[in-house]
Design an enzyme around this catalytic site. Structure first.
Site, short mmCIF file in Angstrom:
data_model
loop_
_atom_site.label_atom_id
_atom_site.label_comp_id
_atom_site.label_asym_id
_atom_site.label_seq_id
_atom_site.Cartn_x
_atom_site.Cartn_y
_atom_site.Cartn_z
N GLY A 46 0.84 -1.20 0.00
CA GLY A 46 0.00 0.00 0.00
C GLY A 46 0.87 1.24 0.00
O GLY A 46 2.06 1.17 0.31
N GLN A 51 2.74 9.95 1.82
CA GLN A 51 4.10 9.40 1.86
C GLN A 51 4.98 9.91 0.71
O GLN A 51 6.20 9.81 0.78
CB GLN A 51 4.06 7.87 1.83
CG GLN A 51 3.45 7.27 3.08
CD GLN A 51 3.36 5.77 2.98
OE1 GLN A 51 2.40 5.25 2.42
NE2 GLN A 51 4.35 5.06 3.49
N CYS A 91 6.14 -0.24 7.45
CA CYS A 91 5.75 0.94 6.68
C CYS A 91 6.93 1.38 5.83
O CYS A 91 8.07 1.42 6.31
CB CYS A 91 5.35 2.07 7.63
SG CYS A 91 4.84 3.57 6.79
N LEU A 92 6.65 1.72 4.58
CA LEU A 92 7.72 2.17 3.68
C LEU A 92 8.35 3.46 4.17
O LEU A 92 9.49 3.76 3.80
CB LEU A 92 7.16 2.35 2.26
CG LEU A 92 6.66 1.05 1.60
CD1 LEU A 92 5.98 1.36 0.27
CD2 LEU A 92 7.81 0.06 1.41
N HIS A 133 -4.26 1.42 7.91
CA HIS A 133 -2.90 1.96 7.93
C HIS A 133 -2.79 3.15 6.96
O HIS A 133 -2.20 4.18 7.29
CB HIS A 133 -1.93 0.83 7.56
CG HIS A 133 -0.49 1.19 7.43
ND1 HIS A 133 0.48 0.67 8.26
CD2 HIS A 133 0.17 1.99 6.55
CE1 HIS A 133 1.67 1.15 7.90
NE2 HIS A 133 1.51 1.96 6.87
N GLU A 134 -3.38 3.00 5.77
CA GLU A 134 -3.27 4.08 4.76
C GLU A 134 -4.13 5.28 5.13
O GLU A 134 -3.70 6.43 4.92
CB GLU A 134 -3.65 3.55 3.37
CG GLU A 134 -2.86 2.35 2.86
CD GLU A 134 -1.36 2.46 2.97
OE1 GLU A 134 -0.83 3.58 3.11
OE2 GLU A 134 -0.70 1.41 2.95
N HIS A 137 -2.31 7.40 7.46
CA HIS A 137 -1.35 8.30 6.81
C HIS A 137 -2.05 9.59 6.34
O HIS A 137 -1.51 10.69 6.51
CB HIS A 137 -0.70 7.65 5.58
CG HIS A 137 0.46 6.74 5.88
ND1 HIS A 137 1.60 7.17 6.52
CD2 HIS A 137 0.68 5.43 5.59
CE1 HIS A 137 2.46 6.16 6.61
NE2 HIS A 137 1.92 5.09 6.06
#
Ligand code: GNR
Ligand code: NI
Length: 167
Positions: A46, A51, A91-92, A133-134, A137
């Site tokens: 994702g 991000q 997480c990226l 999670h997204e 963000h």
């Protein structure tokens, strides 16, 4: 298509609250395509626009094994949550850090697709985790915000040390 640079925690830009997408135009379609390419290349399951330093409510997700089910969520809203699950998250924007976070087991999410059509999706398991999670963000939160203050301090120190070594 283009790969986009991903912001790293604790970059303060990860705390910005994203604004709703008002018009799904060529710029939004380009952003979604570039975010998908960036997510697949990372690789991740994702990516939220936050991000890549674009503060609009747009998310791409693909939790399929063979990376064949790209989903684009514009202005996603969780309408219903049920149950709970404790799963390991990464997480990226927080590379190399993994820890358990409690999330709803099932969510009903309402959003617009790339054609501007309203969609409602019922998700569970990993897809439900990823949606939560997204959306976090988009609201300026990263998964480490769910951990204890002690763990957050350790993670910041570890990432600062990594940044010094790679600099
Ligand atoms: O690639 C990712 N994997 C992942 C694993 C468990 C829970 C959430 C995620 S999302 C993450 C990609 C990312 O940082 N999205 O914002
Ligand atoms: Ni993330």
């Amino acid at each position: 298509m283009a790969l986009l640079p991903i912001l790293r925690y604790p970059d303060p830009r990860l705390k910005k609250v994203a604004a709703p997408v008002l018009k799904i135009d060529a710029g939004i379609r380009r952003l979604a395509a570039d975010m998908a390419e960036t997510m697949y290349e990372a690789p991740g399951i994702g990516l939220a626009a936050t991000q890549v330093d674009v503060h609009k409510r747009l998310v791409v997700i693909d939790t399929s094994e063979d990376k064949s089910q790209l989903r684009v969520f514009i202005n996603p809203v969780v309408e219903r949550c049920a149950g709970s699950q404790l799963g390991e998250e990464g997480c990226l924007s927080v590379p190399g850090i993994y820890d358990k976070v409690e999330r709803a087991e099932r969510v009903t999410v309402r959003y617009l697709d790339l054609d501007g059509k309203e969609q409602v999706l019922e998700a569970e398991g990993l897809l439900a985790v990823c949606i939560q999670h997204e959306i976090d963000h988009l609201d300026g939160h990263v998964f480490v915000d769910h951990l204890s203050q002690l763990k957050q301090t350790r993670i910041r120190n570890k990432l600062a040390k990594q940044a010094r070594v790679t600099a």
